[in-house]
Motif scaffolding. Sequence first.
Motif, PDB file in Angstrom:
ATOM      1  N   ALA A   1     -12.219  -9.040  13.523  1.00 30.82           N
ATOM      2  CA  ALA A   1     -13.380  -8.967  14.183  1.00 30.82           C
ATOM      3  C   ALA A   1     -14.098  -9.121  13.513  1.00 30.82           C
ATOM      4  CB  ALA A   1     -13.525  -7.177  14.760  1.00 30.82           C
ATOM      5  N   ASN A   2     -15.599  -8.714  13.508  1.00 32.71           N
ATOM      6  CA  ASN A   2     -16.687  -9.236  12.588  1.00 32.71           C
ATOM      7  C   ASN A   2     -16.335  -7.705  11.839  1.00 32.71           C
ATOM      8  OD1 ASN A   2     -17.853  -6.888  14.502  1.00 32.71           O
ATOM      9  ND2 ASN A   2     -19.283  -7.114  13.767  1.00 32.71           N
ATOM     10  N   ALA A   3     -15.885  -6.966  12.034  1.00 33.75           N
ATOM     11  CA  ALA A   3     -15.683  -5.621  10.920  1.00 33.75           C
ATOM     12  C   ALA A   3     -15.170  -4.781  11.943  1.00 33.75           C
ATOM     13  CB  ALA A   3     -17.156  -5.397  10.586  1.00 33.75           C
ATOM     14  N   PHE A   4     -13.667  -3.935  11.257  1.00 30.82           N
ATOM     15  CA  PHE A   4     -13.715  -2.293  12.447  1.00 30.82           C
ATOM     16  C   PHE A   4     -14.165  -0.627  11.640  1.00 30.82           C
ATOM     17  CE2 PHE A   4     -10.906  -6.264  12.152  1.00 30.82           C
ATOM     18  CZ  PHE A   4     -10.435  -6.433  13.151  1.00 30.82           C
ATOM     19  N   LEU A   5     -13.671  -0.167  11.963  1.00 29.94           N
ATOM     20  CA  LEU A   5     -14.195   0.827  11.732  1.00 29.94           C
ATOM     21  C   LEU A   5     -12.555   1.871  11.608  1.00 29.94           C
ATOM     22  CD1 LEU A   5     -15.815   2.078  15.432  1.00 29.94           C
ATOM     23  CD2 LEU A   5     -16.950   1.566  13.480  1.00 29.94           C
ATOM     24  N   HIS A   6     -13.201   2.659  10.489  1.00 32.28           N
ATOM     25  CA  HIS A   6     -11.850   3.353  10.312  1.00 32.28           C
ATOM     26  C   HIS A   6     -10.591   3.848  11.551  1.00 32.28           C
ATOM     27  CE1 HIS A   6     -10.250   7.104   7.014  1.00 32.28           C
ATOM     28  NE2 HIS A   6     -10.036   5.819   7.827  1.00 32.28           N
ATOM     29  N   HIS A   7      -9.906   3.505  10.826  1.00 35.11           N
ATOM     30  CA  HIS A   7      -8.838   4.158  11.762  1.00 35.11           C
ATOM     31  C   HIS A   7      -8.645   2.531  13.120  1.00 35.11           C
ATOM     32  CE1 HIS A   7      -6.860   7.628  10.237  1.00 35.11           C
ATOM     33  NE2 HIS A   7      -7.592   6.759   9.162  1.00 35.11           N
ATOM     34  N   MET A   8      -9.485   1.535  13.460  1.00 34.82           N
ATOM     35  CA  MET A   8      -9.910   1.102  14.432  1.00 34.82           C
ATOM     36  C   MET A   8      -8.749   0.911  15.435  1.00 34.82           C
ATOM     37  SD  MET A   8     -13.186  -1.179  15.447  1.00 34.82           S
ATOM     38  CE  MET A   8     -12.879  -3.067  16.602  1.00 34.82           C
ATOM     39  N   VAL A   9      -7.411   0.243  14.196  1.00 32.28           N
ATOM     40  CA  VAL A   9      -6.772  -1.422  14.623  1.00 32.28           C
ATOM     41  C   VAL A   9      -5.044  -0.114  15.047  1.00 32.28           C
ATOM     42  CG1 VAL A   9      -5.254  -2.983  13.746  1.00 32.28           C
ATOM     43  CG2 VAL A   9      -7.978  -2.985  12.830  1.00 32.28           C
ATOM     44  N   ARG A  10      -5.753   0.936  13.897  1.00 33.23           N
ATOM     45  CA  ARG A  10      -4.706   1.731  14.545  1.00 33.23           C
ATOM     46  C   ARG A  10      -4.258   2.533  15.776  1.00 33.23           C
ATOM     47  NH1 ARG A  10      -3.973   5.245   9.133  1.00 33.23           N
ATOM     48  NH2 ARG A  10      -2.005   6.231  10.822  1.00 33.23           N
ATOM     49  N   ASN A  11      -5.699   3.104  15.657  1.00 33.13           N
ATOM     50  CA  ASN A  11      -5.720   3.495  17.068  1.00 33.13           C
ATOM     51  C   ASN A  11      -5.997   2.712  18.741  1.00 33.13           C
ATOM     52  OD1 ASN A  11      -6.323   5.986  15.679  1.00 33.13           O
ATOM     53  ND2 ASN A  11      -8.389   5.198  15.949  1.00 33.13           N
ATOM     54  N   ILE A  12      -6.600   1.717  17.963  1.00 34.60           N
ATOM     55  CA  ILE A  12      -6.310   0.798  19.951  1.00 34.60           C
ATOM     56  C   ILE A  12      -4.614   0.341  19.782  1.00 34.60           C
ATOM     57  CG2 ILE A  12      -6.118  -1.857  20.287  1.00 34.60           C
ATOM     58  CD1 ILE A  12      -8.843  -1.605  18.759  1.00 34.60           C
TER      59      ILE A  12
ATOM     60  N   GLY B   1       0.495  -0.801   0.097  1.00 32.14           N
ATOM     61  CA  GLY B   1       0.211  -0.054   0.010  1.00 32.14           C
ATOM     62  C   GLY B   1       1.211   1.248   0.050  1.00 32.14           C
ATOM     63  N   GLY B   2       2.221   1.151  -0.187  1.00 32.27           N
ATOM     64  CA  GLY B   2       2.882   2.375  -0.277  1.00 32.27           C
ATOM     65  C   GLY B   2       2.789   3.012  -0.970  1.00 32.27           C
ATOM     66  N   ASP B   3       2.521   2.483  -2.464  1.00 34.45           N
ATOM     67  CA  ASP B   3       2.603   3.377  -3.483  1.00 34.45           C
ATOM     68  C   ASP B   3       1.350   4.067  -3.857  1.00 34.45           C
ATOM     69  OD1 ASP B   3       4.975   3.004  -4.082  1.00 34.45           O
ATOM     70  OD2 ASP B   3       4.699   0.365  -5.135  1.00 34.45           O
ATOM     71  N   PHE B   4       0.022   4.009  -3.082  1.00 28.33           N
ATOM     72  CA  PHE B   4      -1.151   4.146  -3.180  1.00 28.33           C
ATOM     73  C   PHE B   4      -1.629   5.315  -2.040  1.00 28.33           C
ATOM     74  CE2 PHE B   4      -0.285  -0.141  -5.285  1.00 28.33           C
ATOM     75  CZ  PHE B   4      -0.661   0.765  -6.323  1.00 28.33           C
ATOM     76  N   LEU B   5      -3.154   6.051  -2.508  1.00 27.31           N
ATOM     77  CA  LEU B   5      -3.762   6.592  -1.567  1.00 27.31           C
ATOM     78  C   LEU B   5      -5.120   5.937  -0.852  1.00 27.31           C
ATOM     79  CD1 LEU B   5      -3.854   9.538  -4.045  1.00 27.31           C
ATOM     80  CD2 LEU B   5      -2.065   9.457  -1.546  1.00 27.31           C
ATOM     81  N   GLY B   6      -4.538   4.129  -0.496  1.00 26.51           N
ATOM     82  CA  GLY B   6      -5.698   3.714  -0.288  1.00 26.51           C
ATOM     83  C   GLY B   6      -6.190   2.759  -1.581  1.00 26.51           C
ATOM     84  N   TRP B   7      -7.629   1.595  -0.454  1.00 23.44           N
ATOM     85  CA  TRP B   7      -8.079   0.798  -2.106  1.00 23.44           C
ATOM     86  C   TRP B   7      -9.093   1.613  -2.812  1.00 23.44           C
ATOM     87  CZ3 TRP B   7      -7.867  -3.344  -3.803  1.00 23.44           C
ATOM     88  CH2 TRP B   7      -8.841  -4.386  -4.389  1.00 23.44           C
ATOM     89  N   GLN B   8      -9.646   2.379  -2.678  1.00 23.70           N
ATOM     90  CA  GLN B   8     -11.057   3.106  -2.794  1.00 23.70           C
ATOM     91  C   GLN B   8     -10.351   3.885  -3.992  1.00 23.70           C
ATOM     92  OE1 GLN B   8     -13.847   5.187  -0.236  1.00 23.70           O
ATOM     93  NE2 GLN B   8     -15.470   4.353  -1.573  1.00 23.70           N
ATOM     94  N   ARG B   9     -11.334   3.025  -5.138  1.00 23.21           N
ATOM     95  CA  ARG B   9     -11.007   4.755  -6.554  1.00 23.21           C
ATOM     96  C   ARG B   9     -11.328   6.031  -6.126  1.00 23.21           C
ATOM     97  NH1 ARG B   9     -15.413   3.272  -8.082  1.00 23.21           N
ATOM     98  NH2 ARG B   9     -15.696   1.588  -9.224  1.00 23.21           N
ATOM     99  N   LEU B  10     -10.731   6.391  -6.807  1.00 23.67           N
ATOM    100  CA  LEU B  10     -10.558   8.636  -6.467  1.00 23.67           C
ATOM    101  C   LEU B  10     -11.536   8.558  -7.773  1.00 23.67           C
ATOM    102  CD1 LEU B  10      -7.829   9.341  -5.117  1.00 23.67           C
ATOM    103  CD2 LEU B  10      -9.845   8.345  -3.866  1.00 23.67           C
TER     104      LEU B  10
ATOM    105  N   ALA C   1     -13.638  -6.493   0.241  1.00 25.00           N
ATOM    106  CA  ALA C   1     -13.845  -6.929   1.280  1.00 25.00           C
ATOM    107  C   ALA C   1     -13.932  -5.866   2.877  1.00 25.00           C
ATOM    108  CB  ALA C   1     -12.992  -7.963   2.605  1.00 25.00           C
ATOM    109  N   GLY C   2     -13.110  -5.167   2.682  1.00 27.97           N
ATOM    110  CA  GLY C   2     -12.469  -4.489   2.964  1.00 27.97           C
ATOM    111  C   GLY C   2     -11.718  -3.226   2.820  1.00 27.97           C
ATOM    112  N   ARG C   3     -11.666  -1.930   2.397  1.00 29.11           N
ATOM    113  CA  ARG C   3     -11.470  -1.102   2.449  1.00 29.11           C
ATOM    114  C   ARG C   3     -10.039  -0.524   2.972  1.00 29.11           C
ATOM    115  NH1 ARG C   3     -16.005   3.642   1.384  1.00 29.11           N
ATOM    116  NH2 ARG C   3     -16.311   3.142   3.451  1.00 29.11           N
TER     117      ARG C   3
END
Length: 260
Positions: free
Chosen positions: A192-203, A11-20, A52-54
């Motif tokens: 987890a069943n799903a994660f919130l935006h930045h949830m893992v990094r904030n934990i 992911g270092g080369d990209f602005l994330g998963w989602q198409r802009l 599955a998850g952005r």
Amino acid sequence: MRYALGVEYDGGDFLGWQRLAKPGVHDSSTVQSVLENALSFVANSPIETVCAGRTDSGVHGQCQVVHFDSDAVRSPRAWSLGATSQLPASVCVRWCQPVADDFHARFSARARRYRYRILNRGVRPALGRQYLSWERLPLDAAAMHRAGQHLLGEHDFSAFRTVHCQAPHARRNLHHLNVSRHGEEVIVEVQANAFLHHMVRNIVGSLLLVGRGEQPESWLAELLAGRDRTLAGPTAPADGLVFVSPLYPAEWKLPAEVTL
């Protein structure tokens, strides 16, 4: 025909998963864009994907699962190798297989897994630095692990969501959180069943304060109950985070690495 793909990316080369950009517009800034461009080349017609998850800018994917529909007659091998031949070196399609029309990469998933790697030594990394976070102060991985157990189960995780999170609610079910030391590395694994935006990094950012001895192990329970993001630790850097994979029921007959 509907197909599922297993996609690996740096992911270092990209602005994330989602198409802009709009679908069909050539764009190399996101993983979704380059993948859709490659698949459209193989199909000789526009392809749109659902994941599955952005993931955010700088976050890596070990086995992101994607589905797409196409009338083009191609074998799974042709889809995976053909698309990979059109992708940058930082992205590949690991596997492809036909799936039932009601399979959905996001909604059919029952869990998601992430791994966060921290190099814990006095000197910053030179090798592998794009896949590691760095902490120079000694970390007590056992204390971090014990603190993390306060988060297990279904809770309101408002204390660990970014203000930009678009999820309609903050309730998530954290199945598993493990912190372990392997030499100079401290590894945090969560499911987890799903994660919130930045949830893992904030934990992880909050666990680091426990690991450095700046907060007691019980602090994670207090943060969870308080639901106040401003009281929790800082957001950990994206570099060390990998989206390992989503997990699906066996009925979909996907590869073992993405099956419960």
